[in-house]
Design an enzyme around this catalytic site. Structure first.
Site, mmCIF file in Angstrom:
data_model
loop_
_atom_site.group_PDB
_atom_site.id
_atom_site.type_symbol
_atom_site.label_atom_id
_atom_site.label_comp_id
_atom_site.label_asym_id
_atom_site.label_seq_id
_atom_site.Cartn_x
_atom_site.Cartn_y
_atom_site.Cartn_z
ATOM 1 N N ARG A 294 -3.791 -10.527 4.465
ATOM 2 C CA ARG A 294 -3.940 -10.304 3.087
ATOM 3 C C ARG A 294 -2.857 -9.813 2.394
ATOM 4 N NH1 ARG A 294 -6.222 -6.649 -0.596
ATOM 5 N NH2 ARG A 294 -7.677 -7.802 -2.038
ATOM 6 N N LYS B 93 0.554 -1.282 0.058
ATOM 7 C CA LYS B 93 0.065 -0.111 0.007
ATOM 8 C C LYS B 93 0.765 1.207 -0.040
ATOM 9 C CE LYS B 93 -4.352 -1.683 1.598
ATOM 10 N NZ LYS B 93 -5.455 -1.729 2.478
#
Length: 368
Positions: free
Chosen positions: A339, A304
């Site tokens: 995840r 991210k």
């Protein structure tokens, strides 16, 4: 009205290192020994006291009646053991972290957009590689939820995800569907998906709660501040850690009211969704607090933007080391599911992490 929160603030490698004065956090391999009890009123923290496990009865007993019941429930929640998730013929144990592999069949996902779109053979090959590397389940998504991503017609989303899910189901994989649209979720469950991963926490589509409740599928409720079109909008927090806690509690309670069984609800604090770098870092440091909600925690920060912001603007494909660091941080916080894009590397890191945990549990020299 005042609110109370119990946040673990100190941890032990094993319960014997604290001579039994530590709790097993969320039924996993992480042990907490000291805590902060926080009271907030009108959006402002009005008190914060530290305590150890030996003092818990005194501390909780000293709270006003209006807060004591919630605090006792949170204390019980911190120690709650979670049953495995049933995914067809597979059982996902939640007494240790499970690795969720990301499979985006989208044109514009921030990290791997277009790589597997309209390429079912490539998508399945990648999914099987992740499973072989040790992924506990595969998270299939057909819509990018990055900031500024274009809206997707639900018919296109169904066409993207269903063929992949059908093939993975035939292979016996545990599968989650990453979607916020009820029609996509319904089609994915019919195709063989086992878990619903809804980044809107079932706020986007009112039919989703009914479908999930009727199917009996576990559901992941993720925090995102925005509604409908832009999940990243309206990220205005007084205290991001406690505001996200309150929002997740509200969505958990809404799911329960819709008839979804408690043991089938997972929570995700939504790293990167409508949060600044400082807010994301605060949430990650506070992850153990969310066990007080009594549900398994899913953590997703793989590749991210925050990693790039801390790493000289590294591009998405260059963020694997930072992703591993955050995955290990989540494991240290007792998160039950992580995840990730880089499954093989994360699984290897997990195996070393698990080895250290097992060694600490069997090190009885700490009792001498």
């Amino acid at each position: 009205m005042p609110s109370v929160y119990i946040r673990p603030i100190a941890f032990a490698d094993s319960p014997q290192s604290e001579e039994g004065e530590a709790i097993r956090l969320g039924g996993g391999l992480v042990y907490a020994s000291r805590f902060a009890i926080i009271v907030r009123d009108g959006g402002r923290v009005v008190s914060r006291h530290r305590f150890g496990t030996a003092d818990v009865q005194t501390v909780l007993g000293g709270l006003p009646d209006s807060l004591a019941e919630d605090a006792i429930q949170q204390w019980d929640n911190l120690r709650r053991t979670h049953a495995p998730l049933v995914c067809g013929q597979r059982m996902l144990r939640l007494d240790q972290p499970q690795i969720m592999g990301i499979l985006n069949v989208t044109p514009d996902s921030f990290s791997d957009g277009g790589k597997f779109l309209d390429k079912p053979d490539a998508a399945l090959e990648h999914a099987h590689a992740m499973l072989s590397a040790g992924a506990g389940l595969i998270d299939v998504g057909g819509e990018s939820t990055r900031p500024g991503a274009a809206a997707v017609w639900e018919g296109d989303e169904v066409k993207r995800v269903v063929p992949v899910i059908e093939q993975l189901a035939v292979a016996g994989a545990a599968i989650s569907i990453d979607s916020r649209r009820s029609s996509v979720i319904e089609a994915a469950l019919a195709a063989g998906a086992h878990i619903v991963n809804d980044v809107s926490a079932m706020r986007h589509d009112p039919r989703t709660a009914e479908i999930v409740a009727r199917s009996g599928a576990p559901v992941v409720l993720m925090h995102a501040p925005g509604a409908d079109g832009d999940l990243h909008a309206d990220g205005d927090y007084g205290d991001v850690v406690l505001d996200v806690f309150d929002a997740l509690r509200d969505r958990r309670d809404a799911a329960l009211a819709a008839g979804i069984a408690r043991e089938r609800i997972l929570l995700d604090p939504g790293i990167g969704f409508g949060k600044s770098l400082a807010e994301n870092l605060a949430l990650i440091n506070a992850l153990p607090l969310y066990h007080a909600l009594g549900q398994p925690i899913l953590f997703g920060a793989s590749r991210k933007r925050m990693i790039g912001a801390l790493s000289n603007e590294a591009l998405a494909h260059q963020r694997m080391p930072g992703s591993l660091m955050l995955a290990l941080k989540a494991m240290d916080a007792g998160c039950q599911m992580v995840r990730v894009h880089d499954v093989a590397e994360t699984v290897q890191a997990f195996h070393v992490w698990r080895g250290l945990r097992d060694a600490a549990l069997t090190d009885f020299s700490q009792l001498a």
